[in-house]
Design an enzyme around this catalytic site. Sequence first.
Site, PDB file in Angstrom:
ATOM      1  N   SER A 155      -7.056   5.201  -0.197  1.00 34.45           N
ATOM      2  CA  SER A 155      -7.309   4.165  -1.006  1.00 34.45           C
ATOM      3  C   SER A 155      -8.737   3.597  -0.983  1.00 34.45           C
ATOM      4  O   SER A 155      -9.336   3.575   0.079  1.00 34.45           O
ATOM      5  CB  SER A 155      -6.643   2.768  -0.332  1.00 34.45           C
ATOM      6  OG  SER A 155      -5.162   3.358  -0.361  1.00 34.45           O
TER       7      SER A 155
ATOM      8  N   GLN B 281      -4.722  -0.744  -7.735  1.00 35.23           N
ATOM      9  CA  GLN B 281      -5.465  -0.040  -6.682  1.00 35.23           C
ATOM     10  C   GLN B 281      -6.040   1.198  -7.315  1.00 35.23           C
ATOM     11  O   GLN B 281      -5.647   1.947  -8.074  1.00 35.23           O
ATOM     12  CB  GLN B 281      -4.673   0.426  -5.494  1.00 35.23           C
ATOM     13  CG  GLN B 281      -5.063   1.150  -4.196  1.00 35.23           C
ATOM     14  CD  GLN B 281      -4.168   1.540  -3.214  1.00 35.23           C
ATOM     15  OE1 GLN B 281      -3.790   2.999  -3.386  1.00 35.23           O
ATOM     16  NE2 GLN B 281      -4.005   0.587  -2.569  1.00 35.23           N
TER      17      GLN B 281
ATOM     18  N   ASP C 240       0.834  -1.053  -0.153  1.00 42.26           N
ATOM     19  CA  ASP C 240       0.012   0.142   0.151  1.00 42.26           C
ATOM     20  C   ASP C 240       0.944   1.282   0.100  1.00 42.26           C
ATOM     21  O   ASP C 240       0.366   2.236  -0.113  1.00 42.26           O
ATOM     22  CB  ASP C 240      -0.791  -0.087   1.227  1.00 42.26           C
ATOM     23  CG  ASP C 240      -2.141   1.116   1.169  1.00 42.26           C
ATOM     24  OD1 ASP C 240      -2.499   1.164   0.012  1.00 42.26           O
ATOM     25  OD2 ASP C 240      -2.653   1.626   1.910  1.00 42.26           O
TER      26      ASP C 240
END
Length: 294
Positions: A235, A285, A211
């Site tokens: 996110s 993502q 991430d």
Amino acid sequence: MVQKSEALVADLLAQLDLEVLEDQLFRGISRNLGGKSVFGGQVAGQAMVAATRTVTPGQLAHSMHGYFLRPGDMDKPIVYEVENIRDGRSFAARRVQAIQHGRPIFSMLASFHVAEDGYVHQAPMPEVPGPEGLASHDELRHEWVDALDRVPESLREAVGREIAIDLRPVEPWNMLNPDKRAPEQYVWFRAKAALPADQALHRAVLTYASDFNLLTTAQLPHGVSFFTPGMQMASIDHALWFHGDLAVDDWLLYAMDSPGAQDARGLSRGLIFTRDGRLVASVAQEGLIRHRQG
């Protein structure tokens, strides 16, 4: 310095060592990385641990797909509820809900697979300089101190926060004074200390680390960052595929790009390679990149 690195990694492992509350029910603690809410990689990594603890030994995660539904409260524990979707001879599937204050903050579906022989091909590893000689994030943040007055006071602590992952960008990008550049970046990373030889744990740590920097890639063409006044960033979802065994305490190259941004959302993709060029994971993502008016 070595002792501090070991302490940071030990703390990360403590975060991933979930407390068992009941069958398929776990509880995790959070750490403040300087943001306004729980770091998304922490929640995804803990959810991966929760799911892994409910499958047959020998089955390893090969993919996960998760949605970040609400900001996580760093001052409260997170409860992880695992649902057994399927147990087959080769594959198993688990759904995990991360819950705080009685509501889900993250929802994940993960699939597990026993090792099998099969066809093999992969994308080539980009030709970039190795991690030796590159400045780490810890070193770069000291160079950004002169720009701290441009950062909202609520975020200044995040600039100096040290983490358990050593991040070394091939072409550093100053998040406090961002320039505009093509939507791609290459970052070497590894845990700052050795990890136990447990492949399931290494995959959970990779879920955590995957991430970092990904959403940043979609900001590069626009010259904005998490620290830009008025920016709201988070996110939205996260997908990760594991292609083989890996070691997160050895250098891995994260090759990222962003094919597009629109409607206050940016899409980022990543390929993760070992030092010798083996592709071990792929990531995608979508994130919120909204500039608030006023």
